[in-house]
Design a protein around this motif. Structure first.
Motif, PDB file in Angstrom:
ATOM      1  N   MET A 160       0.835  -1.180   0.000  1.00 16.50           N
ATOM      2  CA  MET A 160       0.000   0.000   0.000  1.00 16.50           C
ATOM      3  C   MET A 160       0.876   1.239   0.000  1.00 16.50           C
ATOM      4  SD  MET A 160      -3.034  -1.195   2.632  1.00 16.50           S
ATOM      5  CE  MET A 160      -3.646   0.419   2.819  1.00 16.50           C
ATOM      6  N   LYS A 161       0.377   2.246  -0.680  1.00 12.65           N
ATOM      7  CA  LYS A 161       1.075   3.527  -0.714  1.00 12.65           C
ATOM      8  C   LYS A 161       0.050   4.631  -0.926  1.00 12.65           C
ATOM      9  CE  LYS A 161       2.411   5.172  -5.134  1.00 12.65           C
ATOM     10  NZ  LYS A 161       3.421   5.794  -5.853  1.00 12.65           N
ATOM     11  N   ILE A 162       0.497   5.858  -0.847  1.00 12.33           N
ATOM     12  CA  ILE A 162      -0.352   7.006  -1.087  1.00 12.33           C
ATOM     13  C   ILE A 162      -0.271   7.361  -2.573  1.00 12.33           C
ATOM     14  CG2 ILE A 162      -0.765   9.435  -0.530  1.00 12.33           C
ATOM     15  CD1 ILE A 162      -1.299   7.620   1.824  1.00 12.33           C
ATOM     16  N   CYS A 163      -1.423   7.539  -3.195  1.00 10.16           N
ATOM     17  CA  CYS A 163      -1.482   7.940  -4.604  1.00 10.16           C
ATOM     18  C   CYS A 163      -0.917   9.355  -4.719  1.00 10.16           C
ATOM     19  CB  CYS A 163      -2.930   7.885  -5.099  1.00 10.16           C
ATOM     20  SG  CYS A 163      -3.156   8.436  -6.794  1.00 10.16           S
ATOM     21  N   SER A 164       0.015   9.538  -5.621  1.00 10.06           N
ATOM     22  CA  SER A 164       0.648  10.849  -5.762  1.00 10.06           C
ATOM     23  C   SER A 164      -0.265  11.865  -6.449  1.00 10.06           C
ATOM     24  CB  SER A 164       1.956  10.723  -6.550  1.00 10.06           C
ATOM     25  OG  SER A 164       1.690  10.303  -7.869  1.00 10.06           O
ATOM     26  N   ILE A 165      -1.349  11.406  -7.045  1.00  9.18           N
ATOM     27  CA  ILE A 165      -2.248  12.301  -7.767  1.00  9.18           C
ATOM     28  C   ILE A 165      -3.373  12.792  -6.858  1.00  9.18           C
ATOM     29  CG2 ILE A 165      -3.805  12.502  -9.746  1.00  9.18           C
ATOM     30  CD1 ILE A 165      -1.997  10.282 -11.051  1.00  9.18           C
ATOM     31  N   LYS A 173      -3.731  11.785  -3.520  1.00 11.75           N
ATOM     32  CA  LYS A 173      -3.254  11.785  -2.134  1.00 11.75           C
ATOM     33  C   LYS A 173      -4.085  10.881  -1.203  1.00 11.75           C
ATOM     34  CE  LYS A 173      -0.305  14.953  -3.302  1.00 11.75           C
ATOM     35  NZ  LYS A 173       0.748  14.501  -4.136  1.00 11.75           N
ATOM     36  N   LYS A 174      -4.735   9.852  -1.788  1.00  9.77           N
ATOM     37  CA  LYS A 174      -5.478   8.882  -0.989  1.00  9.77           C
ATOM     38  C   LYS A 174      -4.717   7.571  -0.989  1.00  9.77           C
ATOM     39  CE  LYS A 174      -9.977  10.925  -1.918  1.00  9.77           C
ATOM     40  NZ  LYS A 174     -11.300  10.712  -2.524  1.00  9.77           N
ATOM     41  N   ILE A 175      -5.076   6.681  -0.095  1.00 12.40           N
ATOM     42  CA  ILE A 175      -4.386   5.391   0.012  1.00 12.40           C
ATOM     43  C   ILE A 175      -4.704   4.539  -1.209  1.00 12.40           C
ATOM     44  CG2 ILE A 175      -4.225   3.249   1.334  1.00 12.40           C
ATOM     45  CD1 ILE A 175      -4.838   4.878   3.835  1.00 12.40           C
ATOM     46  N   SER A 176      -3.659   3.958  -1.771  1.00  8.33           N
ATOM     47  CA  SER A 176      -3.798   3.053  -2.900  1.00  8.33           C
ATOM     48  C   SER A 176      -3.535   1.630  -2.411  1.00  8.33           C
ATOM     49  CB  SER A 176      -2.806   3.432  -3.996  1.00  8.33           C
ATOM     50  OG  SER A 176      -2.842   2.498  -5.044  1.00  8.33           O
ATOM     51  N   GLN A 209       1.218   1.390  -6.724  1.00 10.17           N
ATOM     52  CA  GLN A 209       1.166   2.361  -7.810  1.00 10.17           C
ATOM     53  C   GLN A 209       0.030   3.343  -7.561  1.00 10.17           C
ATOM     54  OE1 GLN A 209       0.609   0.078 -11.346  1.00 10.17           O
ATOM     55  NE2 GLN A 209       2.643  -0.853 -11.268  1.00 10.17           N
ATOM     56  N   ASP A 210      -0.006   4.410  -8.376  1.00 11.18           N
ATOM     57  CA  ASP A 210      -1.121   5.351  -8.324  1.00 11.18           C
ATOM     58  C   ASP A 210      -2.375   4.661  -8.851  1.00 11.18           C
ATOM     59  OD1 ASP A 210       0.571   7.332  -7.389  1.00 11.18           O
ATOM     60  OD2 ASP A 210       1.003   8.098  -9.397  1.00 11.18           O
ATOM     61  N   HIS A 211      -3.547   5.168  -8.467  1.00 14.35           N
ATOM     62  CA  HIS A 211      -4.805   4.611  -8.962  1.00 14.35           C
ATOM     63  C   HIS A 211      -4.860   4.732 -10.478  1.00 14.35           C
ATOM     64  CE1 HIS A 211      -6.102   6.067  -4.833  1.00 14.35           C
ATOM     65  NE2 HIS A 211      -6.248   4.747  -4.779  1.00 14.35           N
ATOM     66  N   LEU A 212      -5.408   3.722 -11.138  1.00 12.75           N
ATOM     67  CA  LEU A 212      -5.502   3.757 -12.599  1.00 12.75           C
ATOM     68  C   LEU A 212      -6.417   4.882 -13.065  1.00 12.75           C
ATOM     69  CD1 LEU A 212      -5.705  -0.046 -13.468  1.00 12.75           C
ATOM     70  CD2 LEU A 212      -3.749   1.481 -13.664  1.00 12.75           C
ATOM     71  N   ASP A 213      -7.520   5.121 -12.362  1.00 13.54           N
ATOM     72  CA  ASP A 213      -8.410   6.196 -12.777  1.00 13.54           C
ATOM     73  C   ASP A 213      -7.758   7.561 -12.578  1.00 13.54           C
ATOM     74  OD1 ASP A 213      -8.645   5.713 -10.011  1.00 13.54           O
ATOM     75  OD2 ASP A 213     -10.633   6.633  -9.930  1.00 13.54           O
TER      76      ASP A 213
END
Length: 69
Positions: free
Chosen positions: A1-6, A8-11, A15-19
Motif C-alpha cells: 500500500m502507498k499514497i497515490c501521488s495524484i 493523495k489517498k491510500i492506494s 502504484q497510483d490509482h488507474l483512474d
C-alpha cells in the motif's frame, strides 16, 4: 500500500490509482489541445496553406449566409 501521488489517498497497490492516472492523462491532452487549437484555426495568417476544397466550402457557406440576410 502507498499514497497515490495524484489524489493523495491510500492506494491498495504500490502504484497510483488507474483512474487517477487516466484523468491526469486526459487533462494533459486537453491542455495540449488548448495550446494548439489557435494555430489550427488561424486561417487568416496562412490562407495559402488551406486546401482548395476547404476554400470552396467556406466560400459557399459565406454566399449562403449573405443570401439569407
Amino acid at each position: 500500500m502507498k499514497i497515490c501521488s495524484i489524489c493523495k489517498k491510500i492506494s491498495g497497490t504500490d502504484q497510483d490509482h488507474l483512474d487517477c492516472q487516466e484523468k491526469l492523462r486526459i487533462e494533459t491532452e486537453a491542455e495540449d489541445f488548448k495550446k494548439n487549437i489557435t494555430e489550427k484555426l488561424d486561417f487568416m495568417k496562412n490562407a495559402d496553406n488551406v486546401s482548395s476544397d476547404l476554400k470552396a466550402l467556406l466560400g459557399h457557406m459565406s454566399r449562403e449566409k449573405t443570401k439569407e440576410s
